[in-house]
Design an enzyme around this catalytic site. Structure first.
Site, PDB file in Angstrom:
ATOM      1  N   ASP A  51       0.820  -1.216   0.000  1.00 44.16           N
ATOM      2  CA  ASP A  51       0.000   0.000   0.000  1.00 44.16           C
ATOM      3  C   ASP A  51       0.848   1.258   0.000  1.00 44.16           C
ATOM      4  OD1 ASP A  51      -2.431  -1.225  -0.038  1.00 44.16           O
ATOM      5  OD2 ASP A  51      -2.653  -1.257   2.142  1.00 44.16           O
ATOM      6  N   TYR A 109       6.999  -9.780   7.132  1.00 40.42           N
ATOM      7  CA  TYR A 109       6.787  -8.339   7.292  1.00 40.42           C
ATOM      8  C   TYR A 109       7.369  -7.889   8.629  1.00 40.42           C
ATOM      9  CZ  TYR A 109       3.523  -7.656   3.371  1.00 40.42           C
ATOM     10  OH  TYR A 109       2.961  -7.526   2.125  1.00 40.42           O
TER      11      TYR A 109
END
Lengths: 243, 243
Positions: A51, A109
């Protein structure tokens, strides 16, 4: 031939990875360069999107090209034309069976939260947590509820996905003075999933939700019960794993 | 009453410290906030300017105000209205004899050079040195020539200054894997002085100039002989000292 590329980027000035009309995206910048090198439109296939504002230290994509070039030469050819907020770390020539998205086995992540004093030079690179009263043991305990295979429907922005079952292999907390790095490894992550999870764990540390509440929310399979999302600037796609 | 403020800022998105018409500057952003708090135009006086792209971890300025506020309240009042790339670290109420510029006794600048692999996430915060062949011992030896009192006319952009004699108290090299931090403490620095010095030391490490050349250039008292300037993004105003 197929080229696999490992890329890092500073997400700050991008509207995410994927092409979106005339907005500045990572994909668009890379494809503009490949158009020059390959002398024709070349689509890149990433391991997944990131994003707006999200960083990558080890995003992976592949593309096909008729141009035969040594790995290091291809890397230099691309890097010399890219803007300074994208950098190709590695190019590998791979088998045509390799697919940057479908061949993924695990993804890692990292989410960076700073509980210390605000530093304007790091504003784009970590979440400065505004609340000083937080039980960080509780945050950790909250996170561990989610290790394993679960239906994460309550923790994704995309409520229309048919399969929302994912496996998280590990969630580790690493401290460096006031900076907490949360390292999450899983077989796949849905839209906003890490950011929603992190936000909910932090809420738990502030006693807005109990550990039991979090377990119930997981069971609800409805995003309505997990309304928070941690900021994008703390999130890094750290590594994509393949066999 | 007079307020002394210690401020950090990310220089990336500023056209330097000092007001320049409609360009975005640190001074302009802070004075816009003080106009709201003091309800009248309030000029701030910094220890000195910093250029476009140069960062500050401990810049100091002062301003006068009729408003009496506790130090911590003034700090919060300003910080809550500032953009996220400026942050007031400390506010102190000081004697009217204090002047952020004229009371300075020493200043400390840091210059960050990375000799390792490029990282797009740090592009605005250090100088990625493009040449791999460099004798870093020579760079250090070159730097030490400049410790002491010298006429630094060859090493400033401003050739019209009447007094170009400055004293450098110390120049230290600190390594953290591939990252070199050069710490320079002196009684004052002229426009571009640190960046010109660093650029010339690096040139010395690549054998573009010898140590003897550097000594001669210092003696020339003319900028023409020191044509290089290191990039602004590696430079930090680290600390301003007062008695």
């Amino acid at each position: 031939m197929r080229y696999k590329c490992t890329v890092s980027y500073d997400g700050t000035m991008f509207h995410g990875f994927q092409i979106q009309g005339s907005l500045r995206t990572v994909q668009d910048e890379i494809e503009k360069v490949l158009l020059i090198i390959n002398k024709k439109k070349t689509i890149i296939y990433p391991s997944g999107r990131t994003d707006s504002g999200v960083h990558a230290l080890g995003q992976v994509f592949h593309f096909d090209s008729d141009i035969e070039m040594k790995e290091e030469n291809m890397r230099n050819a691309i890097n010399s034309r890219l803007p300074r907020d994208i950098y190709i770390k590695k190019v590998e020539i791979v088998d045509e069976n390799f697919h940057a998205r479908f061949s993924v086995t695990k993804k890692e992540y990292h989410y960076l939260i700073d509980f210390g004093e605000y530093d304007p030079l790091k504003k784009n690179y970590r979440y400065y947590y505004p609340y000083k009263k937080i039980d960080l043991d509780l945050v950790y305990q909250a996170s561990q509820i989610f290790v394993g295979e679960h239906d994460f429907r309550s923790f994704t922005k995309n409520q229309k996905l048919s399969n929302t079952i994912r496996t998280i292999y590990s969630i580790d907390f690493e401290w460096n003075s006031s900076l907490l790095t949360i390292k999450i490894v899983g077989n796949g992550f849905m839209h906003n999933m890490v950011r929603i999870l992190v936000a909910m764990w932090l809420e738990c540390g502030r006693n807005k939700y109990s550990l039991e509440d979090l377990k119930s929310i997981l069971g609800e399979k409805n995003r309505r019960f997990a309304p928070k999302t941690a900021p994008s600037n703390g999130l890094y796609l750290f590594k994509v794993y393949y066999d």
